[in-house]
Scaffold this active site. Structure first.
Site, PDB file in Angstrom:
ATOM      1  N   ASP A 160       0.850  -1.260  -0.050  1.00 41.66           N
ATOM      2  CA  ASP A 160       0.035  -0.002  -0.012  1.00 41.66           C
ATOM      3  C   ASP A 160       0.859   1.181  -0.137  1.00 41.66           C
ATOM      4  O   ASP A 160       2.040   1.377   0.239  1.00 41.66           O
ATOM      5  CB  ASP A 160      -1.032   0.042   1.232  1.00 41.66           C
ATOM      6  N   ASP A 175     -10.895   1.967  -3.376  1.00 38.80           N
ATOM      7  CA  ASP A 175     -11.251   1.610  -2.011  1.00 38.80           C
ATOM      8  C   ASP A 175     -12.852   1.563  -1.922  1.00 38.80           C
ATOM      9  O   ASP A 175     -13.428   1.139  -0.960  1.00 38.80           O
ATOM     10  CB  ASP A 175     -10.878   2.772  -0.947  1.00 38.80           C
TER      11      ASP A 175
END
Length: 696
Positions: free
Chosen positions: A451, A519
């Site tokens: 990430d 997301d």
């Protein structure tokens, strides 16, 4: 032959299955663009080279809009692809051609600055793979003094003269990435890019231009950049209406790198594609290219995964993860991923980043016991990391506060309570290698979700003579670290994530196995995101999850399990809901959907994509075709009373063959499915269906 060279050695032609790209070097060593479009013969390229350049008007240049790689200086007024400055402040370059070097699928053209004091040597690299032209440039300082590269773009692509160009691009923001938009191209420059240190949520590094293309018909020209840092693509319509596309690393012209004597810089690839099959044909060509030449192990289907984040947040415990793993295994999941919260003092986003050892209270014996239990359930095991970041509340930051990007004398800006590590530093690179290598060696780990949850803001490096280099060297260090980890741990797959789709490009895709698309896991919102994403990238890398309903992470929307699964099955299927709260009926239904996805997975991940209907409020559908089989994933977003659900006209089938519908057993002629279509019985809001066909 992919590469043909004229007898005089000054015209080069690269050809793919359906397209060609040609350049010519004049007697004055001007490298001019000749052709990019349908396949032509070398004799055609030579005929184009024989055409004289048009007369130029006062205050204009005959080279503008025609050069392959315009540089700063000389009789040019277009945006330069290369701008350099010597230590004594001189700018501009004056080229002399040295030689060309050919190989089976490409050619390299080498130029030297006529000024011996400048000492710059530029090599332009051309390679054609399928119908994709890969271009990049290498700039070498062959002189005795340092040279500053203010700008060094990868390439300039020139389009043929047409009326009425239309520009398509992918824009967005966090949780709303990859939104497709198109508008007429007007005179001047259209600039997209990122100045955030990573690819960004705001634009994918891709553009497409057409004049009258539809989804399946017409010429489309596209360019995509393979770079995971700040970048810029400029589409310019010049005063004489000619159009050029320029792209490369870095967003501004304030300084890219400083090359000492003997040093060189090779740009990322800017890839170009011509297709006469409309936007759908262009997408399929891009997908085939990436599966063949970009994505590692693209012939291996990605597993169905479960990720713990939306189920647990930071509140992780070993027993809780085991309970989720048992539920995941029961419904057919193949890869179990522990997300954020397993390491250091990580109980929230305020602490722990940078300390890549298991949380001593949550995993007192490390990750190995949980990983082995997951393996015993028949699944692979994965973890989440964010190596490029650090919390001020961490052992790493307390020991090395100078390892972050910062400007001396200024406040260190925090986003999500974290700072960006300066990966341009060799000591930071070595620290991350040691920690991540030890982590992957400590347990049977099969997968890493990598990430990147904030942008560059204070990109300084006190004490470094040329601090601006961190913008490029950070990305090169990330690439080198991924390459090193993949070589040392060849069984580990990597996913690129950046708060969703903030780091998706051809550069990172050459080092990772899939990407986290967004997301936003709401199945309705995802239809538009996935539609835009598919313009360039294949389903083989597009991670998509089924999460809980209502969607408490984002918008509270309620949707059926059927709609959530069909939306997510258009990519690499994952599950992110709290399975311990799903009912027995929901788990049984999920098991059936997972089994169905595993059956159709080779079609979705390796088949040809046809976008049957875009997600514009009513019925949307995608179709995948591979060999004798096809699958359609259809979603009805909303239906108003009195409005019939339209039939779906299929694509990619043999009109002379018959096809059996796996759901009903009915036999349909290919010609009928292609021309008249088929109705799927959808009704109401947020309904969905899957149609499987097999040639008989």
């Amino acid at each position: 032959m992919p590469v043909e060279i004229a007898e005089n050695g000054r015209t080069w032609l690269l050809s793919g299955p359906t397209s060609s790209y040609a350049v010519h070097l004049t007697d004055a060593d001007e490298l001019l663009h000749l052709h990019w479009g349908p396949r032509i013969a070398l004799a055609d390229a030579e005929a184009l080279a024989a055409r004289p350049l048009p007369d130029h008007w006062p205050f204009e240049s005959r080279l503008d809009g025609r050069e392959e790689y315009p540089v700063e200086g000389g009789p040019r007024f277009t945006r330069p692809a290369l701008s350099a400055r010597t230590d004594d402040g001189r700018r501009g370059t004056e080229w002399a051609f040295e030689r060309h070097e050919a190989d089976p699928d490409g050619v390299r053209l080498r130029f030297r600055d006529a000024d011996p004091d400048a000492g710059l040597v530029v090599t332009l690299h051309y390679r054609i793979r399928h119908d994709v032209v890969e271009r990049r440039a290498t700039v070498e300082n062959a002189g005795a003094r340092a040279v500053e590269l203010l700008r060094a773009d990868s390439a300039v692509f020139t389009l043929p003269e047409r009326d009425g160009w239309r520009l398509s691009q992918l824009h967005g923001r966090w949780a709303a990435e990859s939104r497709l938009t198109a508008a007429p191209l007007t005179y001047g420059e259209k600039v997209i890019g990122s100045r955030r240190g990573h690819t960004g949520h705001q634009h994918l590094p891709w553009v497409a231009l057409d004049t009258d293309a539809t989804e399946e018909c017409g010429e489309v020209y596209g360019c995509a950049l393979g770079w995971s840092g700040s970048w810029r693509i400029t589409v310019a319509q010049l005063p004489d209406a000619r159009v050029q596309i320029t792209g490369g690393a870095g967003h501004d012209d304030a300084g890219l790198l400083r090359l000492a004597a003997g040093e060189s810089y090779t740009t990322p690839v800017l890839a170009g594609l011509w297709s006469d099959g409309g936007f759908g044909g262009a997408s399929r060509a891009w997908h085939r290219y990436q599966r063949a030449y970009v994505i590692p192990d693209a012939d291996r289907d990605r597993p169905v995964l479960f990720n713990s984040w939306e189920a647990t947040g930071f509140g992780i415990s070993e027993d809780q993860q085991r309970a989720l793993a048992r539920r995941a295994a029961e419904i057919g999941v193949e890869l179990f991923v522990v997300d954020d919260g397993w390491f250091g003092s990580r109980t929230g986003d305020h602490a722990g980043l940078g300390d890549w050892t298991p949380h001593p209270d949550r995993f007192p014996k490390g990750l190995a016991p949980l990983a082995e239990d997951v393996r015993a359930l028949g699944m692979r095991f994965g973890i989440w990391v964010e190596p490029e970041m650090v919390n001020p509340d961490s052992d790493l930051y307390r020991a090395h506060p100078d390892w972050v990007q910062y400007q001396k004398g200024r406040k260190r800006t925090e986003f999500r309570n974290q700072l960006v590590l300066n990966l341009a530093r060799e000591d930071v690179q070595e620290y991350l290698w040691e920690r991540l290598d030890a982590l992957l060696s400590s347990a049977p780990i099969d997968y890493v979700k990598w990430d990147f949850n904030r942008c560059f803001t204070d990109a300084g490096w006190p004490g470094e003579p040329y601090p601006s280099r961190l913008w490029v060297d950070h990305v090169r260090a990330v690439y080198a670290l991924l390459d090193r980890l993949r070589a040392a741990h060849p069984g580990v797959a990597f996913e690129s994530c950046s708060g969703g789709g903030g780091r998706i490009d051809l550069g990172v895709l050459s080092r990772t196995d899939q990407v986290w698309t967004s997301d936003n896991t709401d199945p309705l919102d995802r239809l538009a995101i996935q539609h835009g994403f598919s313009q360039l990238h294949p389903a083989r890398v597009m991670a998509a999850w089924v999460t809980d309903s209502p969607n408490d992470q984002l918008n509270g929307r309620v949707s059926s399990l059927c709609f959530r699964f069909v939306s997510a099955m258009a990519g690499v299927l994952g599950i992110g809901g709290d399975l311990t709260r799903w009912s027995a009926a929901e788990l049984a239904e999920a098991r059936d959907w997972v089994a169905l996805y595993r059956e159709i997975r080779p079609l979705v991940q390796r088949g040809d994509l046809y976008r049957l209907r875009p997600p514009r409020g009513g019925l949307s559908a995608v179709q995948y075709v591979r060999g004798a089989e096809s699958v359609v994933l259809a979603c009805l977003q909303a239906q108003h009373h009195g409005e019939p659900v339209p039939a779906l006209r299929l694509r990619g089938l043999d009109p002379a063959s018959s096809y059996e519908c796996r759901e009903t057993g009915e036999i349909h002629r290919g010609a009928v499915l292609l021309h008249h279509g088929i109705r799927l019985g959808l009704r109401g809001d947020l309904d969905a269906a899957v149609l499987r066909l097999r040639r008989v």
